[in-house]
Design a protein around this motif. Structure first.
Motif, mmCIF file in Angstrom:
data_model
loop_
_atom_site.group_PDB
_atom_site.id
_atom_site.type_symbol
_atom_site.label_atom_id
_atom_site.label_comp_id
_atom_site.label_asym_id
_atom_site.label_seq_id
_atom_site.Cartn_x
_atom_site.Cartn_y
_atom_site.Cartn_z
ATOM 1 N N UNK B 50 0.758 -1.233 -0.418
ATOM 2 C CA UNK B 50 -0.049 0.159 -0.287
ATOM 3 C C UNK B 50 0.809 1.399 0.638
ATOM 4 N N UNK B 51 0.402 2.612 -0.424
ATOM 5 C CA UNK B 51 1.177 3.678 -0.457
ATOM 6 C C UNK B 51 1.222 3.697 0.930
ATOM 7 N N UNK B 52 1.617 5.189 1.197
ATOM 8 C CA UNK B 52 2.357 5.874 2.251
ATOM 9 C C UNK B 52 1.157 6.184 3.062
ATOM 10 N N UNK B 53 0.738 6.329 4.136
ATOM 11 C CA UNK B 53 -0.446 6.774 5.098
ATOM 12 C C UNK B 53 -2.000 4.934 4.530
ATOM 13 N N UNK B 54 -1.079 4.737 3.875
ATOM 14 C CA UNK B 54 -2.311 2.549 3.774
ATOM 15 C C UNK B 54 -2.439 2.645 5.804
ATOM 16 N N UNK B 55 -1.593 2.838 6.119
ATOM 17 C CA UNK B 55 -1.804 1.898 7.775
ATOM 18 C C UNK B 55 -0.880 0.167 8.047
ATOM 19 N N UNK B 56 -0.223 0.133 6.811
ATOM 20 C CA UNK B 56 0.567 -0.439 6.908
ATOM 21 C C UNK B 56 1.798 -0.949 7.798
ATOM 22 N N UNK B 57 1.771 0.441 8.120
ATOM 23 C CA UNK B 57 3.066 0.505 9.191
ATOM 24 C C UNK B 57 2.844 0.386 10.483
ATOM 25 N N UNK B 58 1.257 1.429 10.579
ATOM 26 C CA UNK B 58 0.274 1.358 11.554
ATOM 27 C C UNK B 58 0.176 -0.556 12.191
ATOM 28 N N UNK B 59 0.333 -0.725 11.128
ATOM 29 C CA UNK B 59 -0.309 -2.165 11.776
ATOM 30 C C UNK B 59 0.411 -3.570 11.909
ATOM 31 N N UNK B 60 2.095 -2.654 11.462
ATOM 32 C CA UNK B 60 3.057 -3.747 11.432
ATOM 33 C C UNK B 60 3.900 -3.562 12.978
ATOM 34 N N UNK B 227 6.691 -8.942 -4.696
ATOM 35 C CA UNK B 227 6.613 -10.117 -5.705
ATOM 36 C C UNK B 227 7.010 -12.100 -5.401
ATOM 37 N N UNK B 228 8.512 -11.362 -5.319
ATOM 38 C CA UNK B 228 9.437 -12.202 -4.675
ATOM 39 C C UNK B 228 9.584 -12.410 -3.727
ATOM 40 N N UNK B 229 9.019 -11.940 -2.766
ATOM 41 C CA UNK B 229 9.690 -12.867 -1.274
ATOM 42 C C UNK B 229 7.823 -13.377 -0.621
ATOM 43 N N UNK B 230 6.800 -12.750 -1.260
ATOM 44 C CA UNK B 230 5.224 -13.238 -0.387
ATOM 45 C C UNK B 230 4.234 -13.798 -1.227
ATOM 46 N N UNK B 231 4.329 -14.944 -0.441
ATOM 47 C CA UNK B 231 3.463 -15.979 -0.754
ATOM 48 C C UNK B 231 2.227 -15.398 -0.715
ATOM 49 N N UNK B 232 1.528 -14.745 0.470
ATOM 50 C CA UNK B 232 0.047 -13.840 0.037
ATOM 51 C C UNK B 232 0.410 -12.245 0.141
ATOM 52 N N UNK B 233 -0.483 -12.021 -0.100
ATOM 53 C CA UNK B 233 -0.942 -10.169 -0.260
ATOM 54 C C UNK B 233 -1.385 -9.572 0.321
ATOM 55 N N UNK B 234 -1.721 -8.471 1.418
ATOM 56 C CA UNK B 234 -2.665 -8.209 1.591
ATOM 57 C C UNK B 234 -2.539 -6.977 1.143
ATOM 58 N N UNK B 235 -3.950 -6.302 0.821
ATOM 59 C CA UNK B 235 -3.586 -4.651 0.067
ATOM 60 C C UNK B 235 -4.171 -3.720 0.836
ATOM 61 N N UNK B 236 -3.614 -2.769 1.582
ATOM 62 C CA UNK B 236 -4.195 -2.046 2.267
ATOM 63 C C UNK B 236 -4.578 -0.046 1.800
ATOM 64 N N UNK B 237 -5.731 0.174 2.285
ATOM 65 C CA UNK B 237 -6.135 1.614 1.963
ATOM 66 C C UNK B 237 -6.213 2.109 2.627
ATOM 67 N N UNK B 238 -6.109 3.698 2.816
ATOM 68 C CA UNK B 238 -6.982 4.556 4.094
ATOM 69 C C UNK B 238 -7.054 3.550 5.637
ATOM 70 N N UNK B 239 -6.244 2.767 5.684
ATOM 71 C CA UNK B 239 -6.535 1.672 6.887
ATOM 72 C C UNK B 239 -7.182 0.375 6.771
#
Lengths: 231, 269
Positions: B50-60, B227-239
């Motif tokens: 996700x982009x900056x501000x999508x909440x991905x770092x907050x989640x981590x 693509x190289x590292x992950x088996x599965x993906x979650x796409x985040x937007x707006x938290x």
């Protein structure tokens, strides 16, 4: 014969949200059964959805309707509804896919690229490397290239590495998307032999082969596809 | 040659290592992330994009105990099979997890390393926190891990402040993995590095994760890394998670408008 792959009522329409929500219907109501030891070639003009169907059989494309069932460890698993983990497991042990292009992993030597599916399947490294070497020799990839990463290889060399990697694990179900597209006649013949051997050991194969001579050499039957009418 | 015995096993019956349910975090009135749920199994790499501000770092940060979530559960299955909610664990137990069974690789290696103690000590410190006391063994393990991340062992006594950014990141990875963690969190592990260094690091991470069989959550804005590292993906937007699934399926057949925009915005080389 044992049913290995069964496509039932499969439909796919791509919706392009970034381009005003344009809908591109590819196909619908497709049915196809493939048994062990059989090679079915998808046949139709460009745009008929051959690659999309093949990718749907690999769960790379998710169909909008229908089932794509693969015999995995003694039972039929529907890839259209299976969890990601199950799909990964089916790909690891049952379902092989050879695309037209090698997706290059930086820095990994060719021999390891080819041996990787065997190692992941639990084979010891030495045996896996021996078998990878034999496969590469057979496909006329020069030994001096084996220790190099394939990123800088020619198109034909990359494709042969890709075929070696795709066929080495002897998967029970194989999907081949124009594996001979950029090969010379001698290497095409090697691929035809490899496909014949895979059928011999009971693999179910679905492929796309544009070259008529190769198609005639490998196909048990053709599965015709026609471009979908715009919805 | 296919191992039918393993293939036949129904993997969906194995219990997950980590189950996240309805995780939420607000900053005052602003949303960090919400309604995030997923399961993670051993050996699996989950990418969060996700982009900056999508909440991905907050989640981590919530998952790895850097900040406290304000709703939901982080259910972790311990080695003995017992499942506990990380959010309600007593502080000493949380710290014990973060010292050994869990590992966190920060985007900036300076946040994960101690720059004024030697490279060897940076690795040894985490072992000692786990109870290792034998100097020779600790030093041996440190040197082994330095070579595994491709740092010459004659740099063991050098300070990481003298290392390049790429070497610092590899040292941080060695420091994190030395305890054999079962769960590893990585925040943009290749961010801020030269492209040539990124490729080396990616290949290294890919090999190590495979070898250790650890479960891994990787946050990245780089779809090629995912693509190289992950088996599965979650796409985040707006938290929120807007799309999730197999990595190649999400990237090659994206369904959500935002995922389609992300994928179509990548420049082709």
């Amino acid at each position: 014969m044992t049913l290995m792959l069964s496509v039932q009522g499969v439909a796919k329409t791509f919706t392009l949200h970034t381009q005003g929500g344009v809908k591109i219907p590819v196909f619908r109501d497709l049915d196809l059964d493939v048994s062990a030891g059989e090679c079915v070639v998808l046949h139709g003009p460009s745009g008929a959805g051959k690659s999309t169907l093949l990718r749907a059989m690999y769960a790379n494309v998710l169909p909008d309707a229908g089932e794509i069932r693969v015999r995995h460890g003694g039972r039929m698993v529907d890839l259209a509804s299976a969890s990601s983990r199950t799909v990964l497991q089916v790909r690891r042990h049952t379902l092989g896919y050879v695309s037209q292009f090698l997706s290059v992993i930086p820095r990994v030597p060719t021999l390891n690229v080819v041996a990787e599916p065997l190692i992941r399947d639990g084979l010891d490294i030495d045996t896996a490397h021996e078998r990878a070497a034999a496969m590469l020799s057979r496909l006329n990839v020069p030994e001096r290239l084996w220790s190099l990463a394939p990123a800088t290889f020619s198109g034909g060399e990359q494709q042969r590495v890709n075929i070696a990697r795709g066929l080495i694990a002897e998967m029970p179900v194989l999907l081949l998307d124009e594996p001979t597209a950029s090969l010379d006649a001698a290497n095409r013949d090697v691929v035809v032999e490899l496909v014949a051997e895979a059928k011999q050991r009971g693999a179910a194969i679905v492929g796309i082969f544009h070259d008529a001579a190769t198609r005639d050499a490998v196909a048990d039957r053709l599965y015709p596809l026609t471009p979908a009418k715009a919805a | 040659m296919n191992l039918v015995s393993t293939a036949a096993r129904d993997l969906d019956d194995d219990p997950p290592l980590l189950s996240v349910r309805n995780l939420a975090k607000h900053y005052g009135n602003a949303l960090g992330c919400r309604a995030v749920s997923f399961d993670l199994w051993p050996g699996e790499v989950l990418g969060i994009v996700g982009e900056s501000g999508s909440g991905k770092t907050t989640l981590l940060n919530c998952l790895s105990g850097q900040i406290d979530a304000d709703g939901g559960e982080i259910l972790y299955r311990h080695r003995d099979g017992e499942v506990a909610d990380f959010r309600t664990l007593p502080e000493p137990q949380r710290r014990a997890l973060l010292r050994g069974e869990w590992g966190l690789v920060h985007q900036n290696p300076r946040d994960g390393l101690r720059l004024r103690v030697s490279a060897g000590a940076n690795i040894g410190e985490r072992l000692m926190a786990e109870g290792a006391r034998h100097y020779g063994e600790i030093r041996g393990a440190a040197m082994n891990w330095l070579s595994r991340v491709e740092i010459a062992t004659d740099r063991t006594d050098d300070l990481p402040i003298r290392f390049s950014g790429g070497m610092q990141q590899r040292l941080q990875i060695a420091r994190t993995l030395v305890t054999g963690p079962r769960l590893v969190f990585m925040d943009e592990p290749t961010g801020g590095l030269d492209v040539s260094v990124q490729a080396r690091l990616l290949d290294l991470i890919r090999g190590l994760v495979d070898e250790l069989g650890a479960a891994c959550v990787i946050v990245t804005h780089d779809l090629a890394v995912a693509r190289l590292l992950a088996h599965r993906l979650m796409v985040m937007k707006g938290g929120e998670v807007v799309e999730a699934g197999l990595t190649d399926q999400v990237l090659d057949d994206p369904h959500h408008p935002y995922t389609q925009l992300l994928v179509s915005s990548v420049l082709q080389v």
